[in-house]
Design a protein around this motif. Structure first.
Motif, PDB file in Angstrom:
ATOM      1  N   SER A 173       0.830  -1.204   0.000  1.00  0.00           N
ATOM      2  CA  SER A 173       0.000   0.000   0.000  1.00  0.00           C
ATOM      3  C   SER A 173       0.865   1.255   0.000  1.00  0.00           C
ATOM      4  N   THR A 174       2.172   1.076  -0.022  1.00  0.00           N
ATOM      5  CA  THR A 174       3.065   2.233  -0.021  1.00  0.00           C
ATOM      6  C   THR A 174       3.640   2.465  -1.406  1.00  0.00           C
ATOM      7  N   HIS A 175       4.699   1.738  -1.777  1.00  0.00           N
ATOM      8  CA  HIS A 175       5.401   2.062  -3.014  1.00  0.00           C
ATOM      9  C   HIS A 175       4.993   1.231  -4.217  1.00  0.00           C
ATOM     10  N   THR A 176       4.360   0.088  -4.015  1.00  0.00           N
ATOM     11  CA  THR A 176       4.046  -0.790  -5.140  1.00  0.00           C
ATOM     12  C   THR A 176       2.650  -0.504  -5.670  1.00  0.00           C
ATOM     13  N   ARG A 177       2.528  -0.360  -6.973  1.00  0.00           N
ATOM     14  CA  ARG A 177       1.223  -0.080  -7.577  1.00  0.00           C
ATOM     15  C   ARG A 177       0.529  -1.397  -7.914  1.00  0.00           C
ATOM     16  N   ILE A 178      -0.401  -1.801  -7.064  1.00  0.00           N
ATOM     17  CA  ILE A 178      -1.200  -2.979  -7.363  1.00  0.00           C
ATOM     18  C   ILE A 178      -2.674  -2.592  -7.226  1.00  0.00           C
ATOM     19  N   SER A 179      -3.530  -3.458  -7.675  1.00  0.00           N
ATOM     20  CA  SER A 179      -4.966  -3.188  -7.648  1.00  0.00           C
ATOM     21  C   SER A 179      -5.433  -2.854  -6.233  1.00  0.00           C
ATOM     22  N   LYS A 180      -6.162  -1.730  -6.093  1.00  0.00           N
ATOM     23  CA  LYS A 180      -6.702  -1.364  -4.794  1.00  0.00           C
ATOM     24  C   LYS A 180      -7.715  -2.400  -4.335  1.00  0.00           C
ATOM     25  N   SER A 181      -8.424  -3.020  -5.279  1.00  0.00           N
ATOM     26  CA  SER A 181      -9.380  -4.067  -4.913  1.00  0.00           C
ATOM     27  C   SER A 181      -8.691  -5.214  -4.193  1.00  0.00           C
ATOM     28  N   HIS A 182      -7.467  -5.520  -4.615  1.00  0.00           N
ATOM     29  CA  HIS A 182      -6.713  -6.603  -3.985  1.00  0.00           C
ATOM     30  C   HIS A 182      -6.410  -6.260  -2.529  1.00  0.00           C
ATOM     31  N   LEU A 183      -6.056  -5.002  -2.261  1.00  0.00           N
ATOM     32  CA  LEU A 183      -5.752  -4.583  -0.894  1.00  0.00           C
ATOM     33  C   LEU A 183      -7.016  -4.538  -0.045  1.00  0.00           C
ATOM     34  N   VAL A 184      -8.113  -4.024  -0.605  1.00  0.00           N
ATOM     35  CA  VAL A 184      -9.383  -3.961   0.122  1.00  0.00           C
ATOM     36  C   VAL A 184      -9.795  -5.353   0.568  1.00  0.00           C
ATOM     37  N   ASP A 185      -9.540  -6.339  -0.275  1.00  0.00           N
ATOM     38  CA  ASP A 185      -9.933  -7.713   0.006  1.00  0.00           C
ATOM     39  C   ASP A 185      -9.286  -8.264   1.270  1.00  0.00           C
ATOM     40  N   LEU A 186      -8.175  -7.642   1.702  1.00  0.00           N
ATOM     41  CA  LEU A 186      -7.434  -8.148   2.855  1.00  0.00           C
ATOM     42  C   LEU A 186      -7.580  -7.275   4.095  1.00  0.00           C
ATOM     43  N   LEU A 187      -8.348  -6.188   4.012  1.00  0.00           N
ATOM     44  CA  LEU A 187      -8.404  -5.227   5.108  1.00  0.00           C
ATOM     45  C   LEU A 187      -8.910  -5.835   6.414  1.00  0.00           C
ATOM     46  N   ASP A 188      -9.855  -6.782   6.345  1.00  0.00           N
ATOM     47  CA  ASP A 188     -10.395  -7.319   7.583  1.00  0.00           C
ATOM     48  C   ASP A 188      -9.405  -8.231   8.301  1.00  0.00           C
ATOM     49  N   ARG A 189      -8.222  -8.449   7.692  1.00  0.00           N
ATOM     50  CA  ARG A 189      -7.185  -9.254   8.331  1.00  0.00           C
ATOM     51  C   ARG A 189      -6.044  -8.390   8.870  1.00  0.00           C
ATOM     52  N   VAL A 190      -6.209  -7.062   8.776  1.00  0.00           N
ATOM     53  CA  VAL A 190      -5.162  -6.144   9.221  1.00  0.00           C
ATOM     54  C   VAL A 190      -5.579  -5.516  10.545  1.00  0.00           C
ATOM     55  N   THR A 191      -4.784  -5.742  11.587  1.00  0.00           N
ATOM     56  CA  THR A 191      -5.174  -5.319  12.937  1.00  0.00           C
ATOM     57  C   THR A 191      -5.213  -3.810  13.101  1.00  0.00           C
ATOM     58  N   SER A 192      -4.411  -3.080  12.334  1.00  0.00           N
ATOM     59  CA  SER A 192      -4.314  -1.632  12.518  1.00  0.00           C
ATOM     60  C   SER A 192      -5.419  -0.859  11.799  1.00  0.00           C
ATOM     61  N   VAL A 193      -6.263  -1.539  11.030  1.00  0.00           N
ATOM     62  CA  VAL A 193      -7.322  -0.878  10.277  1.00  0.00           C
ATOM     63  C   VAL A 193      -8.496  -0.540  11.198  1.00  0.00           C
ATOM     64  N   SER A 194      -9.098   0.626  11.014  1.00  0.00           N
ATOM     65  CA  SER A 194     -10.199   1.090  11.865  1.00  0.00           C
ATOM     66  C   SER A 194     -11.433   0.211  11.692  1.00  0.00           C
ATOM     67  N   PRO A 195     -12.291   0.148  12.726  1.00  0.00           N
ATOM     68  CA  PRO A 195     -13.494  -0.704  12.662  1.00  0.00           C
ATOM     69  C   PRO A 195     -14.417  -0.364  11.500  1.00  0.00           C
TER      70      PRO A 195
END
Length: 367
Positions: A173-195
Motif C-alpha cells: 500500500s506504499t510504493h508498489t502499484r497494485i490493484s486497490k481491490s486486492h488490498l481492500v480484500d485483505l483489510l479485515d485481516r489487518v489489525t491496525s485498520v479502523s473498525p
C-alpha cells in the motif's frame, strides 16, 4: 543455519543468507483466487511456455494473499539474472513467513548471532515471490551459476497467518502499484485498520459471496482479471460503504456495533428491495442501472434513508418492506436508465459528477 536476530519493540525476526539451491525447495508459491466457476486459462500459444505452465500449477486458494503471478514480469527477471554483470542480482531482501516458532541458539558472546532452526514445512513468501520465481527458472537453466548466488532473507516466525497478510498489505500500500481491490480484500485481516473500514470491507465481501445478495459474483474482486461479467470494482463499492458508515457513524455503531455480520441483513434488504422494484431492468445490458456509476449512487441513497427517525426500529419490525415503500417510485424511472442516451440524460464531466447527479435524481424520487 546461521542467522542474525533483530529486535524491534516487542517483535523479533531474523536475517538469513540462503543459497539459492537451498532456499527454492523451502518456499511455497501461492496466489489469491476466487472460486465462482470461472477459470483463468492460458492461450494455446502459452501452452508450451514453461513459465505459463509454472503459473498454472501454482496453488490458488481463497485464503492466500499474494497476487496472481505475472508471466511477463517473471521473464523480465530471468532475463536480468542472465545478463546482469556487476549489479547485485537480488539486492533487496526476500520476506519469508512460517507459523512455526523457530528455535534460536546464540553463539558464544554474540547476543544477536546464532543458529536458527529450519521449519518442518515450507515458507510462505510475503514479498519477493516474482524474484524467487525468476530465480527458479534461472537455476534450472544455469545450475552452476545459481550455486554461487546468496539470497538475503528476512524470516518471520510464530505468528498467525493474518500477520503475513498484514505485512503484505503494509508493503504494497506504499510504493508498489497494485490493484486497490486486492488490498481492500485483505483489510479485515489487518489489525491496525479502523473498525469502520473493516465493516465496509467485510460488507463488500459478504455481498459478493452470499446467495442472498443481488450482487453475488457481480463485484470485481480480481482487479481486472475476471473473465465473468462484473458490474462494479470491489474498491469502488468499498469506498461507498466506507463513506456511508463514516457519515453516520453513530447509526452503525449503536445498531450494529460496527459488525458486518449484524449489518449485512440491513444492507442486503435495501439492495433486494431496489432489485425487486427495478426487476425489469436489473442486470439488463440495454440499461445502465447495474453499472458502477448507478450502483454507487444507489448506496449513497441509503445514507439519505437512514437519517429518518426510527428507521432501524421500523426495519426490525417490517424488514425489507420499509425499503420497498421508499424506492417504489423508481419503477417508473426505467426509461431514464436506458443505455441509449444515458450519458446525455446524466451529462457530466466525469464519473464522479455523474454519480452525484444520479444520486440527486434517485433521492428526489424517493417516496
Amino acid at each position: 543455519m546461521l542467522a542474525t536476530q533483530i529486535t524491534q519493540k516487542d517483535g523479533r525476526f531474523y536475517f538469513v543468507s540462503y543459497k539459492a539451491a537451498d532456499l527454492l525447495p523451502k518456499v511455497h508459491f501461492t496466489s489469491r483466487y476466487y472460486y465462482e466457476g470461472e477459470q483463468i486459462e492460458a492461450s494455446e500459444a502459452m501452452a508450451s511456455d514453461e513459465v505459463a505452465k509454472f503459473i498454472g500449477a501454482v496453488e490458488k486458494k481463497e485464503l492466500a494473499f499474494q497476487r496472481l503471478l505475472n508471466r511477463r514480469k517473471i521473464k523480465e527477471i530471468v532475463n536480468f539474472l542472465e545478463n546482469a554483470a556487476v549489479q547485485p542480482l537480488i539486492p533487496g531482501t526476500i520476506l519469508l513467513f512460517t507459523q512455526e516458532e523457530l528455535s534460536f541458539k546464540r553463539i558464544g558472546q554474540y547476543a544477536s548471532v546464532g543458529d536458527l532452526s529450519t521449519p518442518t514445512g515450507k515458507y510462505l513468501i510475503i514479498d519477493g515471490q516474482h524474484r524467487l520465481a525468476g530465480l527458479r527458472f534461472y537455476s534450472e537453466h544455469h545450475p552452476q551459476e545459481a550455486d554461487q548466488i546468496d539470497v538475503p532473507c528476512m524470516v518471520f516466525d510464530g505468528k498467525s497467518a493474518d500477520f503475513a497478510a498484514e505485512m503484505f498489505v503494509i508493503i504494497n500500500s506504499t510504493h508498489t502499484r497494485i490493484s486497490k481491490s486486492h488490498l481492500v480484500d485483505l483489510l479485515d485481516r489487518v489489525t491496525s485498520v479502523s473498525p469502520e473500514k473493516k465493516l465496509a470491507a467485510r460488507l463488500v465481501t459478504m455481498l459478493y459471496e452470499h446467495s442472498s445478495s443481488p450482487l453475488q459474483y457481480r463485484i470485481n474482486r480480481l482487479g481486472g482479471r475476471s473473465k465473468q461479467e462484473k458490474w462494479v470494482l470491489q474498491s469502488e463499492l468499498y469506498n461507498e460503504f466506507h463513506r456511508l458508515v463514516d457519515q453516520d457513524y453513530d447509526f452503525w455503531e449503536y445498531n450494529f456495533n460496527l459488525k458486518a455480520d449484524k449489518a449485512y441483513d440491513f444492507v442486503v434488504d435495501y439492495l433486494k428491495a431496489v432489485a425487486a422494484v427495478m426487476e425489469n431492468i436489473w442486470g439488463k445490458k440495454s440499461y445502465m442501472f447495474h453499472k458502477a456509476v448507478t450502483l454507487k449512487a444507489v448506496i449513497r441513497v441509503l445514507g439519505e434513508i437512514i437519517e429518518e427517525d426510527d428507521l432501524y426500529e421500523r426495519w426490525e419490525e417490517h424488514g425489507q418492506k420499509i425499503f420497498l415503500e421508499k424506492v417504489q417510485n423508481w419503477s417508473g424511472l426505467a426509461k431514464e436508465f436506458r443505455s441509449d442516451g444515458f450519458y446525455e440524460r446524466f451529462a457530466a464531466k466525469g464519473q464522479v459528477e455523474r454519480t452525484r447527479k444520479i444520486h440527486d435524481f434517485l433521492t428526489k424520487n424517493l417516496a
